[in-house]
Write a protein that holds these residues in place. Structure first.
Motif, mmCIF file in Angstrom:
data_model
loop_
_atom_site.group_PDB
_atom_site.id
_atom_site.type_symbol
_atom_site.label_atom_id
_atom_site.label_comp_id
_atom_site.label_asym_id
_atom_site.label_seq_id
_atom_site.Cartn_x
_atom_site.Cartn_y
_atom_site.Cartn_z
ATOM 1 N N UNK A 124 3.945 -4.570 1.180
ATOM 2 C CA UNK A 124 2.675 -5.243 1.434
ATOM 3 C C UNK A 124 2.326 -6.287 0.373
ATOM 4 N N UNK A 125 2.444 -5.985 -0.927
ATOM 5 C CA UNK A 125 2.131 -7.007 -1.939
ATOM 6 C C UNK A 125 3.083 -8.196 -1.903
ATOM 7 N N UNK A 126 4.326 -7.973 -1.478
ATOM 8 C CA UNK A 126 5.287 -9.073 -1.348
ATOM 9 C C UNK A 126 4.871 -9.982 -0.206
ATOM 10 N N UNK A 130 1.778 -11.598 -3.757
ATOM 11 C CA UNK A 130 1.298 -11.163 -5.064
ATOM 12 C C UNK A 130 2.430 -10.921 -6.051
ATOM 13 N N UNK A 131 3.585 -10.503 -5.553
ATOM 14 C CA UNK A 131 4.765 -10.259 -6.383
ATOM 15 C C UNK A 131 5.999 -10.641 -5.583
ATOM 16 N N UNK A 132 7.118 -10.784 -6.282
ATOM 17 C CA UNK A 132 8.404 -11.019 -5.622
ATOM 18 C C UNK A 132 9.143 -9.701 -5.450
ATOM 19 N N UNK A 133 9.129 -8.888 -6.497
ATOM 20 C CA UNK A 133 9.762 -7.570 -6.464
ATOM 21 C C UNK A 133 8.667 -6.538 -6.211
ATOM 22 N N UNK A 134 8.788 -5.711 -5.161
ATOM 23 C CA UNK A 134 7.739 -4.736 -4.871
ATOM 24 C C UNK A 134 7.478 -3.770 -6.019
ATOM 25 N N UNK A 135 8.485 -3.505 -6.855
ATOM 26 C CA UNK A 135 8.295 -2.603 -7.984
ATOM 27 C C UNK A 135 7.392 -3.191 -9.053
ATOM 28 N N UNK A 143 7.445 1.479 -7.347
ATOM 29 C CA UNK A 143 8.068 1.718 -8.642
ATOM 30 C C UNK A 143 8.684 3.101 -8.749
ATOM 31 N N UNK A 144 8.042 4.074 -8.126
ATOM 32 C CA UNK A 144 8.579 5.432 -8.120
ATOM 33 C C UNK A 144 9.891 5.488 -7.342
ATOM 34 N N UNK A 145 9.895 4.955 -6.145
ATOM 35 C CA UNK A 145 11.082 5.034 -5.291
ATOM 36 C C UNK A 145 12.230 4.167 -5.801
ATOM 37 N N UNK A 146 11.902 3.148 -6.591
ATOM 38 C CA UNK A 146 12.939 2.249 -7.102
ATOM 39 C C UNK A 146 13.318 2.559 -8.544
ATOM 40 N N UNK A 147 12.812 3.664 -9.084
ATOM 41 C CA UNK A 147 13.215 4.105 -10.416
ATOM 42 C C UNK A 147 12.521 3.425 -11.558
#
Length: 234
Positions: A124-126, A130-135, A143-147
């Motif tokens: 959603x933020x991508x 708002x960001x390029x990388x969802x993490x 961030x949790x799911x991507x470590x």
């Protein structure tokens, strides 16, 4: 016309949206966002609802949750509203409602659909630019799911767990899925489903639901689906 009952099943994942009234902000700053996460932690544990994914945007939030009992989701959302809105109103010297009606929820089942819904939420933020990388968005479970950062709030869905035998394998597998993104058809179907309270499930479960919950789990209409804008991102 009377509104349809929600289709909430114990032990099944549900996509949930809660929106600000008239698209107003439900989070003014990071203190509000931290308060929401604390309330979510409290009420999800209190009512036995597993929170698999979330994203906090300015005027709405998405979640993927699994209630242990069918009634638990509504109870959790009622408690979340009482606790969060009371704190929000006191902090910002306001009164009255904050939400645009009741929360929206749609049943999600099956490997393809659940993993698509996880990506839908965390991208959603991508999509909003708002960001390029969802993490990089600190107010989601990406961030949790991507470590990037472990979150005690999150209960990993079994289908995420099945992506690998180790945390590294699961994170790598999910990163590949995130890079694939969603097709426009997948995005539109998930949006329409949650806003209308319709299930996105396997054919086997769909057949069963149409027999037991015909008013809600109706067959999809023929022809192209009507386009529905995603809340808060257009």
């Amino acid at each position: 016309m009377a509104r349809l009952p929600r289709l909430i099943l114990a032990g099944q994942a549900h996509h949930v949206i809660l929106r600000g009234n008239n698209r107003q902000a439900i989070f003014v700053d990071d203190d509000d966002r931290r308060r929401m996460l604390q309330v979510l932690l409290e009420v999800s544990r209190l009512y036995g609802v597993a929170l698999h994914a979330f994203v906090l945007m300015d005027n709405h939030l998405h979640m993927l949750v699994t209630p242990g009992e069918a009634e638990a989701l509504s109870r959790m959302m009622q408690a979340l509203g009482r606790r969060y809105v009371s704190a929000f109103n006191a902090r910002h010297h306001r009164t009255g409602t904050l939400w645009e009606g009741r929360f929206r929820a749609g049943l999600v089942e099956g490997e393809r659909h659940v993993l698509a819904c996880l990506r839908y939420i965390e991208l959603n933020p991508v999509r909003a630019g708002l960001v390029v990388d969802p993490a990089d968005w600190p107010w989601s479970s990406a961030g949790h799911h991507l470590g990037r950062a472990r979150q005690s709030l999150i209960t990993e869905h079994p289908l995420y767990w099945a992506l690998g035998n180790t945390p590294f394998e699961r994170e790598h597998g999910y990163r590949e899925l995130m890079q694939q993104g969603l097709t426009s058809a997948e995005h539109q179907r998930l949006t329409e489903a949650v806003l209308r309270g319709r299930p996105v499930v396997s054919e086997a479960l769909q057949s069963s639901l149409q027999q037991e919950h015909a008013r809600v789990a109706v067959a999809r209409p023929r022809g192209r689906p009507r386009k529905v804008a995603e809340p808060g991102t257009d």
